[in-house]
Design an enzyme around this catalytic site. Structure first.
Site, PDB file in Angstrom:
ATOM      1  N   CYS A 163       0.613  -1.503   0.268  1.00 50.89           N
ATOM      2  CA  CYS A 163      -0.439   0.207   0.149  1.00 50.89           C
ATOM      3  C   CYS A 163       1.050   0.796   0.153  1.00 50.89           C
ATOM      4  CB  CYS A 163      -0.989  -0.047   1.363  1.00 50.89           C
ATOM      5  SG  CYS A 163      -1.755  -1.345   1.035  1.00 50.89           S
ATOM      6  N   HIS A 304      -2.615   7.977   6.003  1.00 54.71           N
ATOM      7  CA  HIS A 304      -2.824   6.692   5.635  1.00 54.71           C
ATOM      8  C   HIS A 304      -4.463   6.228   6.217  1.00 54.71           C
ATOM      9  CE1 HIS A 304      -1.475   3.177   4.091  1.00 54.71           C
ATOM     10  NE2 HIS A 304      -1.864   2.287   4.925  1.00 54.71           N
ATOM     11  N   GLU A 315      -1.031   5.705  13.440  1.00 58.46           N
ATOM     12  CA  GLU A 315      -0.447   6.181  13.078  1.00 58.46           C
ATOM     13  C   GLU A 315      -0.469   7.895  13.519  1.00 58.46           C
ATOM     14  OE1 GLU A 315      -1.240   8.430   8.615  1.00 58.46           O
ATOM     15  OE2 GLU A 315      -2.593   6.982   9.121  1.00 58.46           O
ATOM     16  N   LYS A 336      -9.344   7.518   1.965  1.00 55.52           N
ATOM     17  CA  LYS A 336      -9.885   6.519   2.116  1.00 55.52           C
ATOM     18  C   LYS A 336     -11.684   6.406   2.543  1.00 55.52           C
ATOM     19  CE  LYS A 336      -5.426   4.476   1.860  1.00 55.52           C
ATOM     20  NZ  LYS A 336      -4.995   4.746   2.389  1.00 55.52           N
ATOM     21  N   HIS A 341      -9.627   1.507   0.321  1.00 53.36           N
ATOM     22  CA  HIS A 341      -8.097   1.308   0.330  1.00 53.36           C
ATOM     23  C   HIS A 341      -7.840   1.274  -1.191  1.00 53.36           C
ATOM     24  CE1 HIS A 341      -4.452   0.536   1.404  1.00 53.36           C
ATOM     25  NE2 HIS A 341      -4.248   0.067   1.897  1.00 53.36           N
ATOM     26  N   PHE A 400       1.783  -3.462   4.133  1.00 55.26           N
ATOM     27  CA  PHE A 400       2.292  -4.348   4.593  1.00 55.26           C
ATOM     28  C   PHE A 400       3.382  -4.789   4.310  1.00 55.26           C
ATOM     29  CE2 PHE A 400      -2.469  -6.591   3.765  1.00 55.26           C
ATOM     30  CZ  PHE A 400      -2.822  -6.336   5.182  1.00 55.26           C
TER      31      PHE A 400
END
Length: 414
Positions: A163, A304, A315, A336, A341, A400
């Site tokens: 991502c 994010h 975050e 998002k 996402h 990831f």
């Protein structure tokens, strides 16, 4: 010592669940438009999660020759469309092939093609596999097809960092111009993984929202106490980066200047971010150092913001770690919440949103924010856009594998 060129943003291209084209996308962002709905690309009956952020009304024939469409997975179609939109937006008339390149990231590549060809293999045998199977599927073909279409003979690469792919691609393109390797780059991310395998795979990890199948409009809710997982999205975000002198020489409109970039890794777990957002905080600090900016000079963070517990909490902690008391003066919002996402495309589309915030002094909302969560107490721009001065902004992407990437944009001052 090698001179470091200044790098500016001169073109924006968006293909997203809330709009195609810069104007449509930005108008939808500011309005807090929801792009999440019931999956239509296949029958989701029986799937744990049955919702996604699908791109609506996308006609590849508006951007790509019909013969070529059949040879491209949708993730490549999205990327090529977004690039053409960005090039048109930048009003580029002539391209120096050897001084222009393309870096486009994708977390997964042609998952739809992979699924379709496996079905043929298992049901009809190997003789029925398409000769275009491999070049449609592999993750570098979005970048490759863009280079072929625009005759770009400069550096051409695909970044695959889950991502964080789109953000890494933009950051690496920035470095290429900064070092003087090229004068112009097309950079961003693309993804089209809303397929039976993609949805079931993320659902098996318990990563997807599965309790809003009958209420998709409220499924993606970053930083809200009642969030329950991310919602898959798709699309592409591409930006045009240029050496400042190159942009000025052709009279380009300059949206913003890119001044900082950093990337690192948690080295902790394949999917879960390190506790406390410690490495994410280091990434933001390094990006600020690269930009030569103090924390208090940042006005906005495009987070994010995935709508998962580990990301939203980590975050938020990372932001507090870096910015201290100034964290409470920042605007922090998640694209998002509207698009879902978009995986490898997220950093690209979120860079578009961040740049537009810097240019227009307005920050889009985090929609579906209703119930504050303990410890998550920043200004997440709940539900309504906020007009405020945005001299400098950060765009965060975390993926990831522990991949972290941060970009810093600021207003262009000649």
């Amino acid at each position: 010592m090698i001179k470091e060129n200044r790098v500016v943003v001169t073109g924006l291209g968006a293909v997203s669940p809330i709009g195609i084209g810069k104007e449509n996308f930005w108008e939808a962002c500011l309005a807090g438009k929801n792009g999440i709905g019931k999956i239509t690309q296949f029958d989701p009956t029986g799937y744990t999660s049955q919702i996604a952020g699908e791109v609506q009304d996308f006609d590849p024939a508006q951007f790509i020759d019909k013969k070529e469409i059949k040879r491209m997975d949708k993730y490549t179609q999205f990327a090529l469309a977004a690039t053409k939109l960005a090039v048109d937006d930048a009003q580029i008339k002539n391209i120096d092939s050897e001084r222009t390149g393309v870096f486009v990231g994708s977390g997964i590549g042609g998952m739809g093609t992979l699924h379709n060809q496996y079905e043929k293999l298992f049901s009809k045998g190997p003789s029925r596999i398409s000769p275009f199977f491999i070049p449609m599927m592999i993750a570098n073909m979005a970048a490759g097809n863009i280079a072929i279409t625009f005759k770009l003979q400069g550096p051409c690469e695909c970044v695959v960092t889950a991502c964080a792919s789109g953000t890494n691609a933009i950051g690496d393109a920035y470095r290429a111009i900064q070092r003087g390797e090229v004068d112009m780059m097309f950079a961003g991310g693309t993804e089209a993984a809303i397929s039976p395998a993609g949805v079931s795979g993320f659902a098996a990890m318990k990563a997807l929202c599965a309790d809003h199948n009958d209420d998709p409009a409220h499924a993606s809710r970053p930083f809200d106490k009642n969030r329950s997982g991310f919602v898959m999205g798709e699309g592409a975000g591409i930006i045009v980066l240029e050496k400042l002198e190159h942009a000025l020489a052709r009279g380009a409109h300059i949206y913003a200047e890119i001044v900082g970039y950093s990337r690192n890794d948690d080295a902790y777990h394949i999917t879960t971010p390190a506790p406390g957002g410690i490495t994410q905080a280091k990434c933001m600090k390094l990006a600020l150092d690269d930009a030569g900016l103090k924390p208090e000079e940042i006005d906005y963070i495009n987070a994010h913001g995935t709508s998962t517990h580990f990301n939203d909490a980590g975050e938020t902690e990372a932001i507090k770690n870096v910015f201290g008391e100034h964290a409470y003066k920042l605007a922090v919002s998640s694209t998002k919440s509207m698009t879902g996402h978009m995986l490898g495309a997220a950093g690209g589309i979120e860079a578009v949103a961040t740049v537009l915030s810097v240019e227009n002094d307005i920050v889009h909302p985090t929609i579906n924010y209703e119930t504050p969560d303990e410890g998550l107490d920043l200004n997440y721009v709940p539900n309504t856009a906020q007009s405020r001065t945005v001299n400098a902004a950060i765009s965060n992407s975390f993926g990831f594998g522990g991949h972290n990437a941060c970009l810093v944009f600021k207003k262009f001052i000649g």
